[in-house]
Design an enzyme around this catalytic site. Structure first.
Site, PDB file in Angstrom:
ATOM      1  N   ASP A  32      12.975   2.204  55.154  1.00 54.74           N
ATOM      2  CA  ASP A  32      12.750   3.747  55.055  1.00 54.74           C
ATOM      3  C   ASP A  32      12.137   3.849  53.541  1.00 54.74           C
ATOM      4  O   ASP A  32      12.491   3.069  52.601  1.00 54.74           O
ATOM      5  CB  ASP A  32      14.241   4.494  55.185  1.00 54.74           C
ATOM      6  CG  ASP A  32      13.622   6.016  55.638  1.00 54.74           C
ATOM      7  OD1 ASP A  32      13.739   6.129  56.711  1.00 54.74           O
ATOM      8  OD2 ASP A  32      13.446   6.565  54.767  1.00 54.74           O
ATOM      9  N   LYS A  37      18.671   7.364  51.508  1.00 52.86           N
ATOM     10  CA  LYS A  37      18.743   7.223  52.959  1.00 52.86           C
ATOM     11  C   LYS A  37      19.474   5.644  53.053  1.00 52.86           C
ATOM     12  O   LYS A  37      20.315   5.331  53.844  1.00 52.86           O
ATOM     13  CB  LYS A  37      17.851   7.569  53.696  1.00 52.86           C
ATOM     14  CG  LYS A  37      18.078   7.422  55.514  1.00 52.86           C
ATOM     15  CD  LYS A  37      16.792   7.666  56.291  1.00 52.86           C
ATOM     16  CE  LYS A  37      16.520   9.077  56.073  1.00 52.86           C
ATOM     17  NZ  LYS A  37      15.262   9.309  57.013  1.00 52.86           N
ATOM     18  N   THR A  93       7.434  12.269  64.194  1.00 51.25           N
ATOM     19  CA  THR A  93       5.954  13.099  64.782  1.00 51.25           C
ATOM     20  C   THR A  93       6.175  14.589  64.696  1.00 51.25           C
ATOM     21  O   THR A  93       6.286  14.867  65.877  1.00 51.25           O
ATOM     22  CB  THR A  93       5.444  12.321  66.086  1.00 51.25           C
ATOM     23  OG1 THR A  93       6.549  12.417  66.924  1.00 51.25           O
ATOM     24  CG2 THR A  93       5.059  10.949  65.522  1.00 51.25           C
ATOM     25  N   PHE A 160      14.151   7.158  74.886  1.00 47.68           N
ATOM     26  CA  PHE A 160      14.637   8.451  75.919  1.00 47.68           C
ATOM     27  C   PHE A 160      15.913   8.752  75.607  1.00 47.68           C
ATOM     28  O   PHE A 160      16.760   9.181  76.186  1.00 47.68           O
ATOM     29  CB  PHE A 160      14.641   8.006  77.363  1.00 47.68           C
ATOM     30  CG  PHE A 160      13.137   7.590  77.778  1.00 47.68           C
ATOM     31  CD1 PHE A 160      12.323   8.440  78.155  1.00 47.68           C
ATOM     32  CD2 PHE A 160      13.016   6.108  78.001  1.00 47.68           C
ATOM     33  CE1 PHE A 160      11.052   8.051  78.435  1.00 47.68           C
ATOM     34  CE2 PHE A 160      11.887   5.421  78.407  1.00 47.68           C
ATOM     35  CZ  PHE A 160      10.680   6.688  78.633  1.00 47.68           C
ATOM     36  N   ARG A 162      19.211  10.824  74.230  1.00 49.54           N
ATOM     37  CA  ARG A 162      19.617  12.286  74.285  1.00 49.54           C
ATOM     38  C   ARG A 162      20.886  12.510  73.208  1.00 49.54           C
ATOM     39  O   ARG A 162      21.593  11.522  72.810  1.00 49.54           O
ATOM     40  CB  ARG A 162      20.563  12.656  75.341  1.00 49.54           C
ATOM     41  CG  ARG A 162      19.888  12.498  76.953  1.00 49.54           C
ATOM     42  CD  ARG A 162      20.755  12.303  78.027  1.00 49.54           C
ATOM     43  NE  ARG A 162      21.564  11.031  78.077  1.00 49.54           N
ATOM     44  CZ  ARG A 162      22.576  10.915  78.583  1.00 49.54           C
ATOM     45  NH1 ARG A 162      23.002  11.995  79.373  1.00 49.54           N
ATOM     46  NH2 ARG A 162      23.437   9.662  78.320  1.00 49.54           N
ATOM     47  N   ASN A 219       9.706  15.206  79.004  1.00 52.12           N
ATOM     48  CA  ASN A 219      10.328  16.176  78.282  1.00 52.12           C
ATOM     49  C   ASN A 219       9.375  17.586  78.687  1.00 52.12           C
ATOM     50  O   ASN A 219      10.123  18.557  78.935  1.00 52.12           O
ATOM     51  CB  ASN A 219       9.812  16.201  76.690  1.00 52.12           C
ATOM     52  CG  ASN A 219      10.824  15.384  76.131  1.00 52.12           C
ATOM     53  OD1 ASN A 219      11.850  14.971  76.504  1.00 52.12           O
ATOM     54  ND2 ASN A 219      10.615  14.971  74.723  1.00 52.12           N
ATOM     55  N   CYS A 271      12.706  17.741  69.637  1.00 60.37           N
ATOM     56  CA  CYS A 271      11.856  16.921  70.720  1.00 60.37           C
ATOM     57  C   CYS A 271      11.120  18.097  71.497  1.00 60.37           C
ATOM     58  O   CYS A 271       9.598  18.289  71.684  1.00 60.37           O
ATOM     59  CB  CYS A 271      12.526  16.087  71.439  1.00 60.37           C
ATOM     60  SG  CYS A 271      13.148  14.536  70.362  1.00 60.37           S
ATOM     61  N   LYS A 334      22.294  21.862  70.077  1.00 60.34           N
ATOM     62  CA  LYS A 334      23.298  21.302  70.922  1.00 60.34           C
ATOM     63  C   LYS A 334      24.489  20.655  70.719  1.00 60.34           C
ATOM     64  O   LYS A 334      24.755  20.494  69.569  1.00 60.34           O
ATOM     65  CB  LYS A 334      22.434  20.307  72.151  1.00 60.34           C
ATOM     66  CG  LYS A 334      22.219  19.068  71.155  1.00 60.34           C
ATOM     67  CD  LYS A 334      21.711  18.053  72.306  1.00 60.34           C
ATOM     68  CE  LYS A 334      22.528  17.477  73.234  1.00 60.34           C
ATOM     69  NZ  LYS A 334      22.206  16.179  74.207  1.00 60.34           N
TER      70      LYS A 334
END
Length: 446
Positions: A32, A37, A93, A160, A162, A219, A271, A334
């Site tokens: 990074d 970080k 992105t 993918f 979550r 998405n 996202c 969320k």
């Protein structure tokens, strides 16, 4: 000898992927550009909140007591190139400011920094969500800049994950998609993912454009399903229906299913909103704008739900927000996440504040990030503290902690017992039993 893995970009995606690769038994080096970080990761601390990730890091970060030592970190592209056989690009992105299009500058910079140091055969694997066609362009750039030439290959392996389940999704994915241009690349990726493949995870081999499209299409579909039930909530509000009962009935149809059919204040995060906008922008560039024109309405429905919650709050408070004390339960987009990017909860809190309400926010994990975006809001250390003397309480992120609140006890500390459920996740009967007025989007008669 197993391939050595590098992970470029150690944010939400990269930190999780690096730790998971170490858990699968590989030697991993993460890179990074932010020294702070890297310092945190070397201490076994995650840059974000993700359940189970801290434990995974501490199990493998080199130098920590009892660790396997399989996971190390650096800020040197040269060191990464010398170390690794497979290089995963996991940088952000984001959406371009003032545009729908995707900002590819971080991905481009990662490839440009790594490629000149690739003097031996290597596989660079993109995991970031990018506009279709990016992989072909990056493959040409890689071959142009790398001393190894075409022996430095590019593949695409969309993620993918979550948020809140990222560790599980990485170690035990529901499918693995790889876009490759050679048998060698496919063979290497099968070796990298040997453990989940042995457990039965489907392995889908595609060309580069199809692999890129899988994530954006997924998405777009999820966004469509969420916005569909929120559109039905608008109809229920106009027709005195109950969207929760409607969603339950629809969910019993196997062709539809129950997941992502909970009406409320809509989707957010880093996202879905930016990905559907970037998808529309790319479709326009390809001359296929009409194919995704429906996504404009999906985006519009999603944003309307936020405005609807602001108006419901105003109506509940007698038509004016000025001077009214409002408790907002939730800041993250969320539960089980500290991610407040494009959070509907925080957006609604900000709108109410700008229109004169006195807002106090509480979130179990997202407070620090929320303060950075909205420093002018008040923040409380608990749900009860946020609710004290409130004229209305807004439930906007469905943390388990909020579902377990005691309406009777909390009724003693608020100015008025009025709760607005922006996620349709609370039990109306339980709150009303304690004297609360319960209201929710899409349920005018519930």
């Amino acid at each position: 000898m197993p391939p050595k893995i590098t992970v470029i970009g150690l944010g939400y995606l990269g930190a999780t992927h690096a730790a998971a690769m170490a858990e699968l038994g590989f030697e991993v080096l993460g890179l990074d550009v932010l020294p702070e970080k890297i310092d945190r990761l070397k201490r076994g601390e995650t840059p974000i909140y993700e359940p189970g990730l801290d434990e995974l890091l501490r199990r493998h970060v080199a130098g920590l007591p009892g660790s396997t030592g399989r996971l190390s970190f650096t800020d040197s592209p040269a060191e990464v190139a010398a170390f690794g056989d497979v290089h995963f690009v996991c940088v952000n992105t984001p959406q371009k400011p003032g545009e729908y299009a995707c900002d590819m500058s971080y991905v481009d910079a990662a490839v440009d920094a790594l490629a000149p140091h690739l003097s031996r055969p290597a596989l660079v694997v993109g995991k970031s969500t990018v506009p279709v066609g990016s992989a072909a362009r990056l493959a040409s750039r890689l071959a142009e800049l790398a001393p190894a030439g075409e022996a430095a290959e590019l593949a695409w392996n969309p993620e993918f994950l979550r948020e809140g389940f990222a560790v599980e999704d990485t170690l035990r994915p529901d499918r693995i998609v790889v876009g490759v241009t050679s048998e060698r690349a496919e063979t290497l990726l099968r070796e990298v993912y040997a453990t989940p493949l042995a457990a039965g995870t489907p392995f889908i081999v595609a060309d580069l454009p199809t692999a890129e499209l899988v994530k954006t299409a997924a998405n777009a579909f999820l966004s469509t399903k969420i916005s569909f039930i929120n559109a039905m909530a608008e109809i229920c509000e106009a027709a005195d229906g109950d969207v929760v009962t409607l969603a339950e009935a629809l969910g019993h149809d196997d062709r539809i299913g129950r997941k992502f059919l909970r009406a409320g204040i809509g989707f957010g995060g880093g996202c879905l909103p930016k990905d559907i906008r970037a998808f529309m922008a790319r479709a326009g560039e390809l001359g296929a704008a009409e194919a995704l024109s429906f996504l404009r309405e999906i985006d519009s429905i999603n944003m309307r739900r936020r405005a609807a919650m602001v108006e419901l709050t105003r109506e509940t408070l007698g038509g004016s927000l000025l001077g009214k004390r409002v408790a907002v339960l939730g800041a993250a987009f969320k539960p089980d996440s500290d991610d407040v990017r494009d959070s509907p909860a925080l957006n609604i809190a900000g709108q109410l504040h700008l229109q004169g309400a006195e807002i106090t926010v509480y979130d179990p994990k997202g407070m620090e990030n929320a303060r950075q975006i909205f420093p002018t809001l008040r923040y409380a250390g608990s749900a009860a503290e946020a609710m004290r003397d409130a004229h209305a309480v807004l439930h906007l992120t469905e943390w388990r902690e909020f579902r377990e609140l005691d309406p009777a006890a909390l009724g003693e500390i608020v100015a008025e017992r009025q709760i607005l459920d922006g996620r349709n996740a609370l039990d109306p009967a339980l709150w009303r039993k304690s004297g609360w007025t319960y209201r929710a989007l899409g349920r005018p008669t519930a």
